[in-house]
Design an enzyme around this catalytic site. Structure first.
Site, mmCIF file in Angstrom:
data_model
loop_
_atom_site.group_PDB
_atom_site.id
_atom_site.type_symbol
_atom_site.label_atom_id
_atom_site.label_comp_id
_atom_site.label_asym_id
_atom_site.label_seq_id
_atom_site.Cartn_x
_atom_site.Cartn_y
_atom_site.Cartn_z
ATOM 1 N N ASP A 203 34.926 -39.000 -54.029
ATOM 2 C CA ASP A 203 35.975 -39.830 -54.187
ATOM 3 C C ASP A 203 37.190 -39.648 -53.586
ATOM 4 O O ASP A 203 38.378 -40.158 -53.528
ATOM 5 C CB ASP A 203 36.335 -39.901 -56.050
ATOM 6 C CG ASP A 203 36.661 -38.560 -56.557
ATOM 7 O OD1 ASP A 203 36.616 -37.534 -55.732
ATOM 8 O OD2 ASP A 203 36.906 -38.546 -57.672
ATOM 9 N N SER A 204 37.203 -38.602 -52.931
ATOM 10 C CA SER A 204 38.249 -38.227 -51.687
ATOM 11 C C SER A 204 38.278 -39.553 -50.781
ATOM 12 O O SER A 204 39.254 -39.509 -49.986
ATOM 13 C CB SER A 204 37.675 -36.868 -51.068
ATOM 14 O OG SER A 204 36.485 -37.135 -50.518
ATOM 15 N N GLU B 248 36.090 -25.672 -57.012
ATOM 16 C CA GLU B 248 37.154 -26.009 -56.106
ATOM 17 C C GLU B 248 38.447 -25.458 -56.540
ATOM 18 O O GLU B 248 38.712 -25.339 -58.071
ATOM 19 C CB GLU B 248 37.082 -27.590 -56.127
ATOM 20 C CG GLU B 248 38.671 -28.030 -55.327
ATOM 21 C CD GLU B 248 38.645 -29.588 -54.902
ATOM 22 O OE1 GLU B 248 37.411 -30.224 -55.562
ATOM 23 O OE2 GLU B 248 39.628 -30.070 -54.360
HETATM 24 O O1 KIV Z 1 35.686 -36.262 -53.467
HETATM 25 C C1 KIV Z 1 35.335 -35.081 -52.746
HETATM 26 O O2 KIV Z 1 35.372 -35.291 -51.474
HETATM 27 C C2 KIV Z 1 35.010 -33.847 -53.426
HETATM 28 C C3 KIV Z 1 34.804 -32.620 -52.575
HETATM 29 C C4 KIV Z 1 36.353 -31.969 -52.653
HETATM 30 C C5 KIV Z 1 34.050 -31.648 -53.334
HETATM 31 O O3 KIV Z 1 34.887 -33.871 -54.624
#
Ligand code: KIV
Length: 277
Positions: free
Chosen positions: A42-43, A180
């Protein structure tokens, strides 16, 4: 055959890598570079869609990008992030949404945030046949609760809670866990205690694997560069220079040149010249 969760479980102690990808072309490059696990995280809300936080990401957003990544790949294991509110309201919605990511998006597993509080849900999903990757520590969907992207687990109470969350997730059947934004000592304890692989991001060197947001390591997200990321190349600058060259080529008429153009056969060109001059 794609990398399976059995293959991933065997990676315990093996220093493996996972990267995010959100579109067809990037996913092709990521897979062909040797990455076996791709996260449609979701990044994408921030680095692709320009949202303020991952909280704004929807199921439709994830599905749209997940499908592109799946179309681009044939060997990688594709993990789909469950967006905020797609699994927190009630169990049946959570299971349906997780199932949708597998059934309509063709992800091989899903990732969700939380520890002890979602352990029961994780267990139900696993029993149904939905492989689950956990995600604890600085869980980005709780950014508003944390008051920003701040390292978690800095005191004994918080650190012990995160360790307990990891144990609960393993117990409920998660096949791996993203750690994280937690201190190195805490992720070391968790990695040693668990028999499933831990995958760190801002969690130090002792995790079994490491995950990064591809925009961060390639210098493609000009808004922010997190401390935990190493920028291997500044693609923003390289792309800007290439675009400036393109603008200048167009201005001075050196683009398009003969090789970028198509031409009529001589006899046709002659007739056209005669008819239209
Ligand atoms: O959404 C994402 O990219 C993530 C990573 C930061 C692990 O959850």
């Amino acid at each position: 055959m794609r990398t399976s969760i059995t293959d991933i479980k065997k990676k315990k102690h093996s220093s493996f890598s996972m990267l995010t990808a959100y579109d067809y072309s990037t996913a092709k490059i990521v897979e062909s570079s040797g990455i076996e696990i791709i996260l449609v995280g979701d990044s994408l809300g921030q680095v692709v869609l320009g949202y303020d936080t991952p909280v704004m990401v929807t199921m439709d957003d994830i599905l749209h990008h997940l499908r592109a990544v799946v179309r681009a790949t044939s060997k990688s294991h594709i993990v789909a992030d469950m967006p905020f509110l797609s699994y927190q309201t009630d169990e049946s919605t959570a299971i349906k949404n997780a199932g949708t990511l597998l059934q309509k998006g063709n992800a091989q597993s899903i990732k969700l945030e939380g520890g002890e509080s979602i352990a029961e849900l994780v267990n139900k999903m696993v029993k149904i046949g939905i492989p689950v990757m956990g995600h604890i520590g600085l869980t980005p969907q709780s950014v508003n609760q944390f008051g920003g992207f701040k390292i978690q687990g800095k005191n004994v109470t918080e650190a012990s809670k995160i360790i307990n969350d990891a144990l609960c997730l393993e117990e409920s059947g998660a096949y791996s866990i993203v750690l994280e934004g937690i201190p190195t000592e805490v992720s070391k304890i968790i990695t040693e205690k668990l028999s499933i692989p831990t995958i760190g991001i801002g969690a130090g060197q002792y995790c079994d694997g490491q995950v990064q947001v591809i925009h961060d390591i390639l210098g493609l997200y000009p808004d922010f560069s997190p401390k935990h990321a190493k920028q291997y190349i500044n693609l923003s600058e390289i792309i800007q220079n290439a675009i400036k060259e393109f603008i200048s080529d167009v201005e001075n008429k050196s683009f398009p040149n003969k090789t970028n153009s198509s031409f009529l056969k001589n006899e046709v060109a002659e007739i056209m010249k005669k008819n239209f001059s």
